[in-house]
Design an enzyme around this catalytic site. Sequence first.
Site, short mmCIF file in Angstrom:
data_model
loop_
_atom_site.label_atom_id
_atom_site.label_comp_id
_atom_site.label_asym_id
_atom_site.label_seq_id
_atom_site.Cartn_x
_atom_site.Cartn_y
_atom_site.Cartn_z
N SER A 54 7.30 -33.35 2.38
CA SER A 54 8.44 -32.79 1.88
C SER A 54 8.21 -31.47 2.85
O SER A 54 8.89 -30.41 2.53
CB SER A 54 9.22 -33.12 1.12
OG SER A 54 8.84 -32.81 0.35
N SER A 93 3.26 -35.08 -0.03
CA SER A 93 4.22 -34.04 0.44
C SER A 93 4.08 -32.77 0.62
O SER A 93 3.96 -31.48 1.40
CB SER A 93 5.52 -33.48 -0.14
OG SER A 93 6.24 -35.04 -0.03
N LYS A 112 7.95 -23.88 -1.95
CA LYS A 112 9.01 -24.19 -1.35
C LYS A 112 10.48 -24.14 -2.16
O LYS A 112 9.82 -23.90 -3.57
CB LYS A 112 8.66 -25.35 -2.08
CG LYS A 112 9.24 -26.78 -0.96
CD LYS A 112 8.19 -28.53 -1.26
CE LYS A 112 8.82 -29.75 -1.32
NZ LYS A 112 8.47 -30.65 -0.77
#
Length: 386
Positions: free
Chosen positions: A109, A133, A32
């Site tokens: 996310s 997330s 990420k």
Amino acid sequence: MRDPWNAFMPYPDADVGHAAVGRLSGLRLAVKDLFDVAGYPTAAGNAAVLAASGIKTSTAPLVQTLLDAGACFVGKTNTDELAYSLIGGNIHFGMPINPRDPDLIPGGSSSGSAVAVAAGLADIGLGTDTSGSIRLPAAVNGLIGWRPTHGNLDNNTLRPLAPSFDVPGFMTRSLEPMAAVMSAVGMPAANDRPPSILIAENVFETIDDAVADEMIASLQSVAMPIRRTDAIASFSLADLALAFITILQREAWESNKALFERSPEAIAPDIAERLLSGSRVEDEEVREARRIAALFSQQIDRLLCENVIVALPTLAKSPPRRDAEPESFAVFRSACIKLLCLSGLSGCPQLAFPIVNCAGNVSLSLLGARRADRMLMNVARRLRAE
């Protein structure tokens, strides 16, 4: 790499070395874009952050641990802006496409990491989990999602959102690579005492009756003691969600105040409004929310002290379509927070996984005592999640 799913950030390739042998040898790692990787910028899903980033000269310690265990880095992945959503959208870099159902949101996310794994472009998706997330996109994309015990993994150089809840986490397509990740990052072995599973009625009442019945039937299909209780704590799920959101909003504002004041126009309107909501939270509201969080954490500690694992639905509602109105996203987020906040408030680990032979996005979660992460894996194996 060909990426029709918009899982990865469009950065030029840089050489990222890894150990030739190790527990994670042969496994591809997607990271990420909140973690620094030497040779790459870090954008956190925001164009202004990207512009100010520069190329990083060192790699986040957790990422380096994975590389040293043999994982092969394949790219940095898309994220909701500032990691502040559960939907998966991003006005700067676009919304990744859910490989399982392109009409649905990918969840966020950690959207790009989830999509990269679900699409077979990576074997391990490293993300973060503040309010869900990791767990939510794992559920939406049919993956295993692990939110570790809060504070157990190194989050140095990780761009914060709400430090009281932020944790690095992982997604995989099956349990075995997740077990290898747990070993690689040093999770202690589970004890040998047989656990029991707790079903809280007020939790399962939040979801569709037919889905709840499927989940409970799956739990009852294995030879493990099952206990039932009316409620998971003395607080209602709505009160716990409110306390969680109060702390989250205040800390998200504090983490992003400098960016907002310097470049407010560089932040998507919905994210900016959420940040501003945090700036308006009163100190007394935060104190009360932290009081509730502390009491809830104590109650959960007592509940889980004797090898008890709480079974939870991962999602409270079916995920909306990617072209749904913003109001639908808000309803979905609000409903899911009531379940996803339990791990954040308590600091306890949670493992989400799909239930086999069930229709739709049916994801079950196990919540365990702090540092009992490996026990969750052992129970998931017994439930034959794969």
